[in-house]
Write an enzyme that holds these catalytic residues in place. Structure first.
Site, PDB file in Angstrom:
ATOM      1  N   ALA A   1       0.794  -1.230   0.000  1.00  0.00           N
ATOM      2  CA  ALA A   1       0.000   0.000   0.000  1.00  0.00           C
ATOM      3  C   ALA A   1       0.835   1.294   0.000  1.00  0.00           C
ATOM      4  O   ALA A   1       0.638   2.156  -0.871  1.00  0.00           O
ATOM      5  CB  ALA A   1      -0.974  -0.036   1.173  1.00  0.00           C
TER       6      ALA A   1
ATOM      7  N   ARG B   1      -5.153   0.112  -9.183  1.00  0.00           N
ATOM      8  CA  ARG B   1      -5.558  -0.926  -8.220  1.00  0.00           C
ATOM      9  C   ARG B   1      -6.580  -0.305  -7.261  1.00  0.00           C
ATOM     10  O   ARG B   1      -6.413   0.849  -6.862  1.00  0.00           O
ATOM     11  CB  ARG B   1      -4.353  -1.476  -7.427  1.00  0.00           C
ATOM     12  CG  ARG B   1      -3.375  -2.260  -8.294  1.00  0.00           C
ATOM     13  CD  ARG B   1      -2.342  -2.994  -7.453  1.00  0.00           C
ATOM     14  NE  ARG B   1      -2.890  -4.186  -6.823  1.00  0.00           N
ATOM     15  CZ  ARG B   1      -2.214  -4.924  -5.932  1.00  0.00           C
ATOM     16  NH1 ARG B   1      -0.993  -4.587  -5.574  1.00  0.00           N
ATOM     17  NH2 ARG B   1      -2.760  -6.000  -5.402  1.00  0.00           N
TER      18      ARG B   1
ATOM     19  N   ASP C   1      -4.024  -2.740   3.849  1.00  0.00           N
ATOM     20  CA  ASP C   1      -4.267  -1.953   2.637  1.00  0.00           C
ATOM     21  C   ASP C   1      -5.315  -0.866   2.851  1.00  0.00           C
ATOM     22  O   ASP C   1      -5.316   0.157   2.170  1.00  0.00           O
ATOM     23  CB  ASP C   1      -4.691  -2.855   1.480  1.00  0.00           C
ATOM     24  CG  ASP C   1      -3.477  -3.569   0.929  1.00  0.00           C
ATOM     25  OD1 ASP C   1      -3.084  -4.595   1.507  1.00  0.00           O
ATOM     26  OD2 ASP C   1      -2.885  -3.054  -0.039  1.00  0.00           O
TER      27      ASP C   1
END
Ligand code: MRU
Length: 338
Positions: free
Chosen positions: A48, A81, A227
């Site tokens: 992340a 993403r 994340d």
């Protein structure tokens, strides 16, 4: 030596190509927004915080001085993403910097400056999580971790691995067990690589061994990254994190999450609202070139799962640690953000 995951030199973003580790240490050079998008999508750069830093530099590679090109780059990179909120957090900072800059001539330098600031703050964040985590985990020697939340997933020392590096550097005896982390093997390929580069003893296990290992009494603590963390403390992290938390709870082993406050998403009430990336079937159906799933069979490949807050012993951030019961300290989450 803990590796430098990203470097921005001469208007190029240089990344350690994480798809090639551990067999080869190769640099992936990005000189366009498209390259950076591709690198994030293909997990050349992943984790992340590292995704956020890469995206920030990616914006700087748009047509120099062109406000609309920078804005288009931000929108495009946001599609790379969906789960790690650090990507959107970093792009929001870049947007705010752009909006605060009146002169188009100064845009490029202002954006590069902001990306470097995000990168430098990340180094400080890792260091601080390492120190906070080490004091919390002082009596633990054997750690189980999942995926890679180390230097490769950040600017430098990682989140989940930062306290382990800290304890190791303080001369404490530490040992890490790294889940291989199917299907992309971030634990086996990346965590084991960077820990062994640094001299930290590491053993790789298949994901299905975690329960047996916990039962053997060898594991003092589980520590993973995140994340996205919802307002109530639910944590999205690499697929397989939730079953680890259930196992840790059953075996009464503390389960810690280490993450910067940029991973908090207080706009989401619970983890149910976190968007979970679904990746392609080939990642599961093939091992290298070899087909391991019949063509007629369906495949599920969510990249992340959500661990409910009530299974988490503590969340270690750069601003302090949040202890269980996390569901009851929502206000502390918000104060940590200030
Ligand atoms: O799909 P990946 O490899 O990007 O997933 C990474 C993780 O799940 C990490 O644990 C998380 O991003 C935290 S990294 C400090």
């Amino acid at each position: 030596m803990i590796p430098e995951t990203l470097e921005y030199i001469d208007n190029q973003l240089l990344l350690i190509d994480q798809t090639r580790l551990p067999a080869e240490v190769v640099t992936f050079r990005c000189d366009s927004v498209e390259h950076v998008h591709d690198a994030i999508y293909r997990l050349v750069v992943r984790g992340a915080p590292a995704i956020g830093i890469a995206a920030a530099y990616g914006v700087c590679l748009a047509e120099r001085g062109c406000r609309n090109a920078y804005l288009a780059a931000m929108d495009y990179l946001a599609t790379s993403r969906p789960t790690a909120v650090n990507l959107f957090w970093a792009l929001d900072r870049m947007r705010a910097r752009l909006e605060g800059c009146a002169s188009d001539h100064e845009l490029h330098d202002a954006l590069v400056h902001e990306a470097i600031t995000i990168h430098n703050e990340d180094r400080e964040m890792c260091r601080s999580i390492g120190i906070q985590g080490a004091s919390l985990l002082r009596n633990c020697h054997c750690f189980l971790t999942h995926c890679n939340a180390g230097g490769l997933a950040t600017s430098t020392r990682g989140t989940a691995l930062a306290p382990i590096y800290q304890l190791y550097e303080e001369g404490k005896k530490v040992e890490v067990f790294a889940d291989e982390t199917r299907p992309l093997l971030q634990g086996a390929r990346l965590t084991a690589w960077e820990l062994s580069q640094a001299g930290v003893p590491v053993t790789v296990l298949t994901d299905s061994m975690a329960g047996g290992l916990m039962r053997s009494g060898k594991i003092d603590a589980v520590i993973v990254g995140a994340d996205r963390i919802a307002r109530n403390g639910d944590v999205a992290n690499k697929i397989g994190t939730y079953p680890l938390a259930v196992l840790a709870h059953y075996h009464r082993i503390p389960f810690y999450v280490a993450a910067p406050t940029s991973t908090f998403d207080v706009s989401l009430e619970t983890g149910d609202a976190i968007p979970i990336e679904e990746r392609n079937r080939e990642e599961v159906a093939y091992q290298g070139e070899r087909l391991v799933v019949p063509v007629a069979a369906n495949v599920m490949n969510p990249a992340f799962d959500v661990t409910p807050a009530n299974l988490i012993t503590g969340i270690i951030t750069e601003k302090g640690s949040l202890r269980a019961p996390i569901q009851s300290i929502e206000s502390e989450f918000v104060s940590v953000m200030d």
